[in-house]
Design a protein around this motif. Structure first.
Motif, PDB file in Angstrom:
ATOM      1  N   MET A   1       0.849  -1.180   0.000  1.00 55.12           N
ATOM      2  CA  MET A   1       0.000   0.000   0.000  1.00 55.12           C
ATOM      3  C   MET A   1       0.890   1.238   0.000  1.00 55.12           C
ATOM      4  N   LYS A   2       0.468   2.237  -0.721  1.00 56.19           N
ATOM      5  CA  LYS A   2       1.201   3.500  -0.755  1.00 56.19           C
ATOM      6  C   LYS A   2       0.888   4.303   0.514  1.00 56.19           C
ATOM      7  N   LEU A   3       1.810   5.184   0.857  1.00 48.89           N
ATOM      8  CA  LEU A   3       1.651   5.978   2.070  1.00 48.89           C
ATOM      9  C   LEU A   3       0.373   6.807   2.042  1.00 48.89           C
ATOM     10  N   ASN A   4       0.045   7.417   0.891  1.00 47.92           N
ATOM     11  CA  ASN A   4      -1.164   8.236   0.835  1.00 47.92           C
ATOM     12  C   ASN A   4      -2.418   7.378   1.049  1.00 47.92           C
ATOM     13  N   GLN A   5      -2.387   6.113   0.632  1.00 54.35           N
ATOM     14  CA  GLN A   5      -3.513   5.213   0.867  1.00 54.35           C
ATOM     15  C   GLN A   5      -3.630   4.875   2.351  1.00 54.35           C
ATOM     16  N   ALA A   6      -2.491   4.691   3.015  1.00 53.48           N
ATOM     17  CA  ALA A   6      -2.493   4.405   4.449  1.00 53.48           C
ATOM     18  C   ALA A   6      -3.053   5.601   5.220  1.00 53.48           C
ATOM     19  N   VAL A   7      -2.654   6.808   4.843  1.00 47.76           N
ATOM     20  CA  VAL A   7      -3.166   8.020   5.497  1.00 47.76           C
ATOM     21  C   VAL A   7      -4.676   8.120   5.284  1.00 47.76           C
ATOM     22  N   SER A   8      -5.133   7.855   4.076  1.00 42.15           N
ATOM     23  CA  SER A   8      -6.560   7.894   3.769  1.00 42.15           C
ATOM     24  C   SER A   8      -7.342   6.899   4.619  1.00 42.15           C
ATOM     25  N   LYS A   9      -6.854   5.668   4.674  1.00 36.68           N
ATOM     26  CA  LYS A   9      -7.549   4.630   5.449  1.00 36.68           C
ATOM     27  C   LYS A   9      -7.561   4.976   6.934  1.00 36.68           C
ATOM     28  N   ARG A  10      -6.432   5.484   7.438  1.00 40.37           N
ATOM     29  CA  ARG A  10      -6.361   5.833   8.862  1.00 40.37           C
ATOM     30  C   ARG A  10      -7.311   6.982   9.182  1.00 40.37           C
ATOM     31  N   LEU A  11      -7.356   7.987   8.344  1.00 41.76           N
ATOM     32  CA  LEU A  11      -8.259   9.111   8.573  1.00 41.76           C
ATOM     33  C   LEU A  11      -9.706   8.629   8.558  1.00 41.76           C
ATOM     34  N   LEU A  25     -15.041  17.540  10.757  1.00 45.87           N
ATOM     35  CA  LEU A  25     -13.590  17.658  10.907  1.00 45.87           C
ATOM     36  C   LEU A  25     -13.114  19.011  10.383  1.00 45.87           C
ATOM     37  N   TYR A  26     -13.658  19.435   9.266  1.00 44.97           N
ATOM     38  CA  TYR A  26     -13.331  20.755   8.724  1.00 44.97           C
ATOM     39  C   TYR A  26     -13.659  21.843   9.747  1.00 44.97           C
ATOM     40  N   MET A  27     -14.824  21.766  10.348  1.00 47.27           N
ATOM     41  CA  MET A  27     -15.241  22.784  11.319  1.00 47.27           C
ATOM     42  C   MET A  27     -14.328  22.807  12.541  1.00 47.27           C
ATOM     43  N   LYS A  28     -13.867  21.651  12.986  1.00 48.09           N
ATOM     44  CA  LYS A  28     -13.029  21.587  14.198  1.00 48.09           C
ATOM     45  C   LYS A  28     -11.553  21.836  13.920  1.00 48.09           C
ATOM     46  N   SER A  29     -11.105  21.507  12.702  1.00 45.95           N
ATOM     47  CA  SER A  29      -9.669  21.593  12.426  1.00 45.95           C
ATOM     48  C   SER A  29      -9.281  22.822  11.611  1.00 45.95           C
ATOM     49  N   GLY A  30     -10.217  23.345  10.824  1.00 47.69           N
ATOM     50  CA  GLY A  30      -9.894  24.455   9.939  1.00 47.69           C
ATOM     51  C   GLY A  30      -9.263  24.010   8.632  1.00 47.69           C
ATOM     52  N   VAL A  31      -9.039  22.698   8.474  1.00 47.71           N
ATOM     53  CA  VAL A  31      -8.509  22.183   7.207  1.00 47.71           C
ATOM     54  C   VAL A  31      -9.644  22.258   6.185  1.00 47.71           C
ATOM     55  N   PRO A  32      -9.403  22.854   5.025  1.00 47.01           N
ATOM     56  CA  PRO A  32     -10.478  22.988   4.029  1.00 47.01           C
ATOM     57  C   PRO A  32     -11.149  21.650   3.703  1.00 47.01           C
ATOM     58  N   LYS A  33     -12.465  21.715   3.488  1.00 49.49           N
ATOM     59  CA  LYS A  33     -13.228  20.498   3.170  1.00 49.49           C
ATOM     60  C   LYS A  33     -12.652  19.806   1.945  1.00 49.49           C
ATOM     61  N   SER A  34     -12.239  20.595   0.963  1.00 48.72           N
ATOM     62  CA  SER A  34     -11.689  20.008  -0.264  1.00 48.72           C
ATOM     63  C   SER A  34     -10.400  19.237   0.026  1.00 48.72           C
ATOM     64  N   THR A  35      -9.591  19.751   0.933  1.00 47.89           N
ATOM     65  CA  THR A  35      -8.338  19.073   1.290  1.00 47.89           C
ATOM     66  C   THR A  35      -8.636  17.751   1.981  1.00 47.89           C
ATOM     67  N   ILE A  36      -9.579  17.765   2.925  1.00 49.05           N
ATOM     68  CA  ILE A  36      -9.952  16.530   3.630  1.00 49.05           C
ATOM     69  C   ILE A  36     -10.469  15.505   2.618  1.00 49.05           C
ATOM     70  N   GLY A  37     -11.333  15.946   1.720  1.00 50.92           N
ATOM     71  CA  GLY A  37     -11.859  15.054   0.692  1.00 50.92           C
ATOM     72  C   GLY A  37     -10.762  14.499  -0.200  1.00 50.92           C
ATOM     73  N   ASN A  38      -9.803  15.337  -0.555  1.00 52.80           N
ATOM     74  CA  ASN A  38      -8.689  14.889  -1.395  1.00 52.80           C
ATOM     75  C   ASN A  38      -7.808  13.877  -0.670  1.00 52.80           C
ATOM     76  N   VAL A  39      -7.622  14.054   0.634  1.00 53.62           N
ATOM     77  CA  VAL A  39      -6.846  13.082   1.420  1.00 53.62           C
ATOM     78  C   VAL A  39      -7.585  11.748   1.449  1.00 53.62           C
ATOM     79  N   VAL A  40      -8.879  11.789   1.745  1.00 52.88           N
ATOM     80  CA  VAL A  40      -9.683  10.563   1.818  1.00 52.88           C
ATOM     81  C   VAL A  40      -9.719   9.853   0.464  1.00 52.88           C
ATOM     82  N   ASN A  41      -9.795  10.612  -0.616  1.00 54.57           N
ATOM     83  CA  ASN A  41      -9.890  10.026  -1.960  1.00 54.57           C
ATOM     84  C   ASN A  41      -8.537   9.751  -2.607  1.00 54.57           C
TER      85      ASN A  41
END
Length: 79
Positions: A1-11, A25-41
């Motif tokens: 598994m690639k590192l970005n996939q591991a980060v996605s699965k862990r998140l 998570l966006y509301m509590k962390s301030g990380v943009p929704k698009s960024t969170i979605g991109n990490v998950v995807n």
């Protein structure tokens, strides 16, 4: 598994454990929704540690808790 996939699965695991949505998570962390979605995807080849740290703050955990998963075992990760 690639590192970005591991980060996605862990998140995704942590969001499920905490009963949180990406929006919450966006509301509590301030990380943009698009960024969170991109990490998950897995849209990014890599994720900045700063972004992971900010998401961890929103989840109420430390970086050590985020990376304390068999997903990050060197034997499971591709170079």
């Amino acid at each position: 598994m690639k590192l970005n996939q591991a980060v996605s699965k862990r998140l995704t695991q942590l969001l499920n454990e905490k009963g949180m949505t990406q929006y919450q998570l966006y509301m509590k962390s301030g990380v943009p929704k698009s960024t969170i979605g991109n990490v998950v995807n897995c849209s990014y080849d890599s994720v900045k540690l700063r972004v992971i740290h900010e998401m961890c703050q929103g989840l109420g955990i430390g970086l050590d808790d985020f990376f304390a998963s068999p997903l990050f075992d060197e034997n499971n990760l591709e170079p």
